[in-house]
Scaffold this active site. Structure first.
Site, short mmCIF file in Angstrom:
data_model
loop_
_atom_site.label_atom_id
_atom_site.label_comp_id
_atom_site.label_asym_id
_atom_site.label_seq_id
_atom_site.Cartn_x
_atom_site.Cartn_y
_atom_site.Cartn_z
CG HIS A 1 -16.29 -31.16 11.90
ND1 HIS A 1 -17.06 -31.71 12.89
CD2 HIS A 1 -15.84 -29.98 12.40
CE1 HIS A 1 -17.07 -30.91 13.94
NE2 HIS A 1 -16.34 -29.86 13.66
CB SER B 1 -18.60 -26.65 14.09
OG SER B 1 -17.32 -26.16 14.21
CD GLU C 1 -18.30 -35.38 12.88
OE1 GLU C 1 -18.92 -36.03 13.73
OE2 GLU C 1 -18.54 -34.18 12.66
CG ASN D 1 -20.31 -31.06 17.99
OD1 ASN D 1 -19.62 -31.40 18.94
ND2 ASN D 1 -19.90 -30.15 17.11
N1 LIG Z 1 -12.17 -24.00 17.21
C1 LIG Z 1 -12.72 -25.20 17.21
O1 LIG Z 1 -12.74 -25.91 18.22
C2 LIG Z 1 -13.30 -25.74 15.93
C3 LIG Z 1 -13.41 -27.13 15.79
C4 LIG Z 1 -13.90 -27.65 14.57
C5 LIG Z 1 -14.31 -26.77 13.57
N2 LIG Z 1 -14.21 -25.40 13.76
C6 LIG Z 1 -14.62 -24.54 12.66
O2 LIG Z 1 -13.45 -24.13 11.97
C7 LIG Z 1 -13.63 -22.82 11.44
C8 LIG Z 1 -12.53 -21.92 11.97
O3 LIG Z 1 -12.58 -21.90 13.39
P1 LIG Z 1 -11.35 -21.36 14.26
O4 LIG Z 1 -11.64 -21.75 15.66
O5 LIG Z 1 -10.08 -21.75 13.64
O6 LIG Z 1 -11.55 -19.78 14.12
P2 LIG Z 1 -10.47 -18.62 14.35
O7 LIG Z 1 -11.25 -17.42 14.72
O8 LIG Z 1 -9.37 -19.09 15.25
O9 LIG Z 1 -9.83 -18.43 12.89
C9 LIG Z 1 -10.56 -18.00 11.79
C10 LIG Z 1 -9.61 -17.26 10.87
O10 LIG Z 1 -10.28 -17.05 9.62
C11 LIG Z 1 -9.88 -15.79 9.15
N3 LIG Z 1 -10.82 -15.33 8.14
C12 LIG Z 1 -12.03 -14.76 8.29
N4 LIG Z 1 -12.57 -14.47 7.06
C13 LIG Z 1 -11.67 -14.87 6.13
C14 LIG Z 1 -11.64 -14.84 4.72
N5 LIG Z 1 -12.65 -14.31 4.02
N6 LIG Z 1 -10.56 -15.34 4.10
C15 LIG Z 1 -9.53 -15.86 4.81
N7 LIG Z 1 -9.50 -15.91 6.14
C16 LIG Z 1 -10.57 -15.43 6.80
C17 LIG Z 1 -9.82 -14.93 10.39
O11 LIG Z 1 -9.06 -13.76 10.18
C18 LIG Z 1 -9.19 -15.89 11.40
O12 LIG Z 1 -7.79 -15.79 11.41
C19 LIG Z 1 -15.05 -22.38 11.84
O13 LIG Z 1 -15.93 -22.69 10.79
C20 LIG Z 1 -15.33 -23.26 13.06
O14 LIG Z 1 -16.70 -23.47 13.28
C21 LIG Z 1 -13.70 -24.87 14.91
#
Ligand SMILES: NC(=O)c1ccc[n+]([C@@H]2O[C@H](COP(=O)([O-])OP(=O)(O)OC[C@H]3O[C@@H](n4cnc5c(N)ncnc54)[C@H](O)[C@@H]3O)[C@@H](O)[C@H]2O)c1
Length: 414
Positions: free
Chosen positions: A140, A119, A152, A190
């Protein structure tokens, strides 16, 4: 390159949604997480997404079963040796991203594109830890990825045109709406959203409008929900973190409202802590448009904010433009920096924020000279948050009131 086999790293909220989207377009997907429990949870969530499509009648059971079979869960990198694309959606820390991208660079075939769903982190920095920075970029997706259309697409400093074009085409093949955004803090959506959210808190601190009036004005203007409801849904702690980051990067335009700090001190984080600007019941999401109960401790907190910040005395009566102009002005800063095309700003705000009309085209309707006058008037009262982007002055001086008139010309010198 046509993507036939992909992998998603991280099976959480975003990873599961992205894997579902890929699989629904007939792409074979490996979904990787660090342990079997997390993989199983991700796969179960994807199954639920398919079940709900069957329930809604947009897929038959046979079609859903066929597409769902495209997804395979894994805790290892087995199978990554012949993928065309990986989308990383692991945790949002540079340390984890670097570790994942180094592993991917070592294990994936040379032609594979490596994308991050970060993000906010720097795509160029992530790319720099690989030996193929020309094949690394940001993709993104927005939450929930299976529903939100906008992606994005963010090239880093070394990303090749071919890689960016492949990612843009893939998004179209996935029935998403991609916009190309040059790397900058907050990317596009954002970056534009936060000046608007922050301004709502300044209005609150001034006592210039009630929380309900602020939210109502935004909804009447064309947003799907008001800024204070969005704060509560997203998490005020998360928003405070992003605001501080953007303030650190862009300076005075993003100066955080004192209300934010006080909300964090009181642990009013929104839905997750059952109190934010409104009161929430654990596990329930308010129906759209339902009347919400105000946090009874908010008036005392705002009283405190007023003491801390001494709002200007001569503020104009509140209307939606007080919130929208900082968003529009930030769009102009992004356009003048060549971060995005004017047309893409409208697309991004419609598909990423649910704004019912294009932001830039809306300002054109109102008149760019009106926008400039209004920004200057608000700048005289509130200071740097409203400093107009110079491109606006340039357009107004040049008698240009339509961004489309600039379509085939550079908006600013490249
Ligand atoms: N949640 C949102 O609204 C949103 C929106 C856009 C982008 N993002 C971005 O997307 C990414 C994920 O966010 P999320 O909300 O899905 O997080 P989340 O916590 O729901 O999921 C992350 C997952 O990654 C896994 N993980 C951690 N280290 C790892 C590794 N080395 N190898 C494989 N898996 C691994 C974790 O175990 C977890 O299951 C982040 O970079 C976040 O900034 C999130």
């Amino acid at each position: 390159m046509k993507v036939q086999k992909a992998a998603v790293v991280g099976a959480g909220t975003m990873g599961a949604g992205i894997a579902q989207v890929l699989s629904a377009s007939g792409i074979e997907v490996l979904l990787k997480d660090i342990n079997q429990e997390f993989v199983d949870r991700g796969i179960a969530n994807i199954k639920r997404m398919y079940d709900s499509r069957v329930k809604k009648g947009t897929l038959t059971q046979t079609e859903a079963d066929y597409l769902f079979a495209n997804v395979k869960g894994t805790t290892e990198y087995n199978g990554f040796e012949d993928v065309d694309l990986v989308i990383e959606a692991a945790l949002e820390t540079m340390q984890i991203k670097r570790q994942v991208f180094q592993e991917l660079d070592r294990l994936c075939p040379p032609h594979a594109i490596l994308a991050s769903n970060t993000s906010a982190l720097s795509i160029s920095e992530i790319a720099a830890c690989t030996k193929r920075p020309e094949k690394v970029l940001g993709m993104h997706f927005f939450n929930p990825a299976q529903f939100m259309k906008l992606v994005e697409v963010i090239p880093g400093v070394k990303t090749s045109r071919q890689t960016t074009d492949t990612a843009l085409q893939l998004c179209r093949d996935l029935h998403k709406v991609p916009v190309r955004v040059e790397e900058c803090p907050g990317f596009l959506v954002n970056r534009l959203l936060f000046p608007y959210l922050n301004e709502a808190l300044y209005v609150l601190a001034e006592g210039n409008a009630t929380p309900e009036e602020i939210d109502r004005a935004a909804v009447e203007f064309g947003l799907p929900m008001g800024p204070l409801t969005l704060f509560d849904m997203t998490g005020i702690d998360v928003c405070a973190h992003v605001t501080e980051y953007l303030y650190g990067e862009y300076g005075a335009r993003f100066h955080p409202s004192p209300v934010l700090k006080l909300m964090i001190e009181k642990k009013f984080f929104g839905q997750k802590s059952e109190k934010g600007f409104f009161v929430h019941q654990k596990g329930t999401i308010p129906a759209k448009g339902a009347k919400q109960e105000l946090n009874p401790e908010l008036p005392a907190l705002l009283e405190q904010a007023r003491k801390d910040f001494a709002p200007p005395k001569n503020v104009k009566p509140f209307d939606a433009y007080r919130l929208i102009l900082p968003m529009f002005n930030e769009a102009l800063y992004a356009i003048q920096e060549q971060v995005a095309e004017a047309n893409d700003v409208d697309i991004a705000m419609q598909w990423g924020c649910g704004l019912s009309r294009g932001l830039v085209s809306l300002a054109e309707e109102k008149g760019l000279d009106w926008c400039l006058n209004e920004l200057e008037a608000q700048q005289a009262i509130h200071g740097e948050r409203f400093r107009p982007a110079w491109i606006l002055r340039k357009l107004v001086r040049g008698g240009i009131h339509d961004f489309k008139a600039l379509t085939n010309e550079p908006v600013a010198a490249r």
